[in-house]
Design a protein around this motif. Sequence first.
Motif, mmCIF file in Angstrom:
data_model
loop_
_atom_site.group_PDB
_atom_site.id
_atom_site.type_symbol
_atom_site.label_atom_id
_atom_site.label_comp_id
_atom_site.label_asym_id
_atom_site.label_seq_id
_atom_site.Cartn_x
_atom_site.Cartn_y
_atom_site.Cartn_z
ATOM 1 N N LYS A 1 35.604 -114.959 72.443
ATOM 2 C CA LYS A 1 35.602 -115.698 71.121
ATOM 3 C C LYS A 1 36.958 -115.798 70.618
ATOM 4 C CE LYS A 1 31.754 -117.526 69.994
ATOM 5 N NZ LYS A 1 31.894 -118.439 69.137
ATOM 6 N N TYR A 2 36.762 -114.380 70.718
ATOM 7 C CA TYR A 2 38.834 -113.990 70.082
ATOM 8 C C TYR A 2 39.831 -115.371 71.038
ATOM 9 C CZ TYR A 2 38.405 -111.035 65.764
ATOM 10 O OH TYR A 2 38.006 -110.669 64.744
ATOM 11 N N LEU A 3 39.676 -114.870 72.224
ATOM 12 C CA LEU A 3 40.879 -115.293 73.106
ATOM 13 C C LEU A 3 40.188 -116.869 73.147
ATOM 14 C CD1 LEU A 3 39.543 -114.126 76.572
ATOM 15 C CD2 LEU A 3 41.889 -113.782 75.124
ATOM 16 N N ARG A 4 39.063 -117.435 72.917
ATOM 17 C CA ARG A 4 38.550 -118.853 72.786
ATOM 18 C C ARG A 4 39.662 -119.742 70.586
ATOM 19 N NH1 ARG A 4 32.641 -120.233 73.554
ATOM 20 N NH2 ARG A 4 33.731 -122.509 72.933
ATOM 21 N N ARG B 1 42.110 -117.892 70.246
ATOM 22 C CA ARG B 1 43.895 -118.781 70.483
ATOM 23 C C ARG B 1 43.364 -119.052 71.115
ATOM 24 N NH1 ARG B 1 43.310 -113.025 70.689
ATOM 25 N NH2 ARG B 1 44.758 -112.238 72.460
ATOM 26 N N ALA B 2 42.721 -120.620 71.719
ATOM 27 C CA ALA B 2 42.955 -121.014 73.022
ATOM 28 C C ALA B 2 44.029 -121.405 73.823
ATOM 29 C CB ALA B 2 41.877 -122.278 72.682
ATOM 30 N N VAL B 3 45.258 -122.378 72.853
ATOM 31 C CA VAL B 3 46.611 -122.232 73.049
ATOM 32 C C VAL B 3 47.151 -121.441 74.896
ATOM 33 C CG1 VAL B 3 49.211 -123.275 73.175
ATOM 34 C CG2 VAL B 3 46.742 -124.659 72.206
ATOM 35 N N ALA B 4 46.815 -120.580 73.099
ATOM 36 C CA ALA B 4 48.365 -118.860 73.584
ATOM 37 C C ALA B 4 46.988 -118.038 75.280
ATOM 38 C CB ALA B 4 48.231 -117.841 72.130
ATOM 39 N N SER B 5 45.712 -118.482 74.924
ATOM 40 C CA SER B 5 44.961 -117.430 75.624
ATOM 41 C C SER B 5 45.216 -117.718 77.188
ATOM 42 C CB SER B 5 43.528 -117.525 75.736
ATOM 43 O OG SER B 5 43.279 -116.731 74.578
ATOM 44 N N ALA B 6 45.812 -119.537 77.015
ATOM 45 C CA ALA B 6 45.998 -120.148 78.102
ATOM 46 C C ALA B 6 46.888 -119.947 78.601
ATOM 47 C CB ALA B 6 45.479 -121.778 78.046
ATOM 48 N N LEU B 7 48.285 -119.900 78.260
ATOM 49 C CA LEU B 7 49.786 -119.769 78.005
ATOM 50 C C LEU B 7 49.240 -118.711 78.584
ATOM 51 C CD1 LEU B 7 51.619 -121.425 75.809
ATOM 52 C CD2 LEU B 7 51.555 -122.620 77.499
ATOM 53 N N ASN C 1 36.229 -111.676 53.739
ATOM 54 C CA ASN C 1 36.548 -111.012 54.905
ATOM 55 C C ASN C 1 36.199 -111.658 55.454
ATOM 56 O OD1 ASN C 1 38.867 -110.585 52.806
ATOM 57 N ND2 ASN C 1 38.547 -107.989 53.711
ATOM 58 N N LEU C 2 35.620 -112.579 56.456
ATOM 59 C CA LEU C 2 35.113 -113.629 57.541
ATOM 60 C C LEU C 2 35.346 -113.540 58.567
ATOM 61 C CD1 LEU C 2 32.448 -116.057 55.300
ATOM 62 C CD2 LEU C 2 31.838 -113.644 56.286
ATOM 63 N N LEU C 3 34.892 -113.183 59.375
ATOM 64 C CA LEU C 3 36.272 -112.962 60.658
ATOM 65 C C LEU C 3 36.084 -114.689 61.090
ATOM 66 C CD1 LEU C 3 35.018 -109.954 63.075
ATOM 67 C CD2 LEU C 3 36.676 -110.024 60.922
ATOM 68 N N ALA C 4 37.705 -115.466 61.512
ATOM 69 C CA ALA C 4 37.724 -117.083 61.693
ATOM 70 C C ALA C 4 36.893 -117.158 62.586
ATOM 71 C CB ALA C 4 39.296 -116.799 61.211
ATOM 72 N N ALA C 5 37.337 -116.842 64.098
ATOM 73 C CA ALA C 5 37.057 -116.404 65.287
ATOM 74 C C ALA C 5 35.252 -116.641 65.103
ATOM 75 C CB ALA C 5 37.572 -115.626 66.354
ATOM 76 N N PHE C 6 34.983 -116.639 64.712
ATOM 77 C CA PHE C 6 33.131 -116.197 64.202
ATOM 78 C C PHE C 6 32.844 -117.372 63.876
ATOM 79 C CE2 PHE C 6 35.326 -112.463 65.660
ATOM 80 C CZ PHE C 6 34.283 -112.434 67.602
ATOM 81 N N THR C 7 31.248 -118.331 63.480
ATOM 82 C CA THR C 7 30.557 -118.602 62.918
ATOM 83 C C THR C 7 29.954 -118.235 62.071
ATOM 84 O OG1 THR C 7 28.856 -118.636 64.284
ATOM 85 C CG2 THR C 7 30.211 -120.499 65.154
ATOM 86 N N ALA C 8 29.343 -118.735 61.075
ATOM 87 C CA ALA C 8 28.679 -117.740 60.296
ATOM 88 C C ALA C 8 27.454 -116.819 60.611
ATOM 89 C CB ALA C 8 27.792 -118.663 59.074
#
Lengths: 396, 239
Positions: A9-12, A14-20, B99-106
């Motif tokens: 999830k974290y990689l996705r 920041r997709a551009v940075a991860s892809a690079l 402080n929700l985590l931005a990369a994750f859905t609700a």
Amino acid sequence: MTVLAVAVKYLRGRAVASALTALSIALGVSLIVASVLLTRGIKDGFVEGTTDYSLVVGAKGSPTQLVLSVVFRMDAATPNILMRTVRDLQHDARIEVAVPVALGDAYQGFRYVATSPAYFAPFPWRRKTFALAAGRFVHDDAPDRPSYEALVGSEAARRAGLRIGDRFYEGEEMAEYPLTVVGILRPTRSADDHAIYFSLASFWGMNEVARKMQIKPVTAVLLRAKRLSDLPSLHRELNVSTETQAVFPSATLLTIFNLLDVVEEALVVILAIVAVVVLLYVLVSMYGATLERKREIATMRALGARRVTILRIVLAESATLAIIGGVAGIVGGHGVAYGGASLLASRRLLIANPFVFSGLEPVVLASVILLGTLAGLLPAVLAYRTEVAENLAPLS
Amino acid sequence: MVARPAVVLRGVKKSFPLGDGNTLEVLDVEELRLPARSCTVLRGRSGSGKTTLLNLIAGIAAPTAGTIHVDDTDVFALSEAHRDRFRADRIGYVFQTFNLLAAFTALENVMLSMMFANAVPRREQRRRAADLLTRLGLAARLSHKPQHLSRGEQQRVAIARALANDPPLILADEPCASLDLRTAREVLAAFLTTCREAGTTLLIVSHDEAVIGEADRVLDLPEINRVASRNGPRGALDR
């Protein structure tokens, strides 16, 4: 949710940075894999393409040139020796087979090789076998009755578009002596695939100087001794002679490999630098990403995530990038090696098929995953050490 | 009958080192008890140590002196790893800034809490998170990331996250401070209803009269914090 799912999830996120980052790993791995495969392919190509004969005898000069021209067809032909030498060797009691070889011009870049039928004979000690894809072998013509029949190697036939019955010549001066294709060989995975064969009589007939010579010339003789113990004396005698030299093909191969080893060592240094640069890129990328989300890491810790869980998430991110980059790099490296091998093969360099997957790939992939994960270790430790309370302070 | 205390602080002090070698004393609480299943509102002016007190109870920051018991467990007698696990299992935290985590859905933000606690079986996590969010009126926002949610919706996700592991204690730091009045009322009603149904002990930092009106007890931090009384008017309420 799992640690891996969080990492992905974290990689996705920041997709551009991860892809690079994955791309930089892939490029580095491609370069390493392609270099290793091509180097191995070239070495294997020489080993596969070498001759079964024990000695190559030719005129005085460079032994490497003699082997490269006669066995690998990669150099200009050495000066001629006389057919008398061939006859003498054929009558020597220590010698089982002596095959004359004369190198001539070329048709569309495919070398003319004049020889006797013995060149293609399936002796019990021969590793290499010559089989016909079509037609027949060339007859051993009498010196005064050249047939101008040609037997064509598989690659020469394919690329020059030659078929049974075709008549061909190169250059107007050779129009009087057109060759007729009577046979096409199956692939041998050697320089023989790139050659066009005919009889010595045809060779002498096509050559204006040779036509006038009483004692006909050849370029070299391939020798097979009856006993290995006779080789040193034969080697010595032929080298003591003022006209000839005898060369062990294996010794020349060793010289070539020693040269390749020097190139390989330089390549290893360059590839090591590439690997370090890629690892540093992964480290910087992961470090930056970790710094950017210290607040999120603190939030996860406040929600009950253990330090080791945070460590595992960051390591899983770098490992995932390493896996993606590693797999793409291995596939890309094979593609580059295949393209490089095709290019080299089109330039007559012997090269074994490098597109074959071997034990190299798992080792490379495991190394990439290990090193990629290690590159994520420092950012992971940074994340591990993130203090919760001070990073949770409300944003101003 | 007096309810068993869910939280007990005894002789708790907290000070922070300053760059010049001195320390800044923030909290000095002789004793504080929060009854189980109660709803307590904590008030105090900005910088009076409210968030620090919540962080101490949650085991996020360590006290300089004193003991903190949550459900009869001395929080700081636990190793850090056990304290993390204890916090994940037993304490829900609603941050002032969500402080929700931005990369994750609700949905995933709520599921993350369950992952850290490991109390809800993995295959049930999604269903439980969806149920909680639906109860808080977010059934149509499960797959939305925080940046695509309104502030009121974000706060409801934060509340769902705090409730995810069904903790006996929830700490909420000004949960309605950044919401408009109407949204604040809606969020508060959903939050309190859910907590009461679950029998959760609540400690809410708030100055909102609506929140105070729902509380079983209101604590003015300056009254229990001896640092405030020593420092005089600075400890006055900021109402």
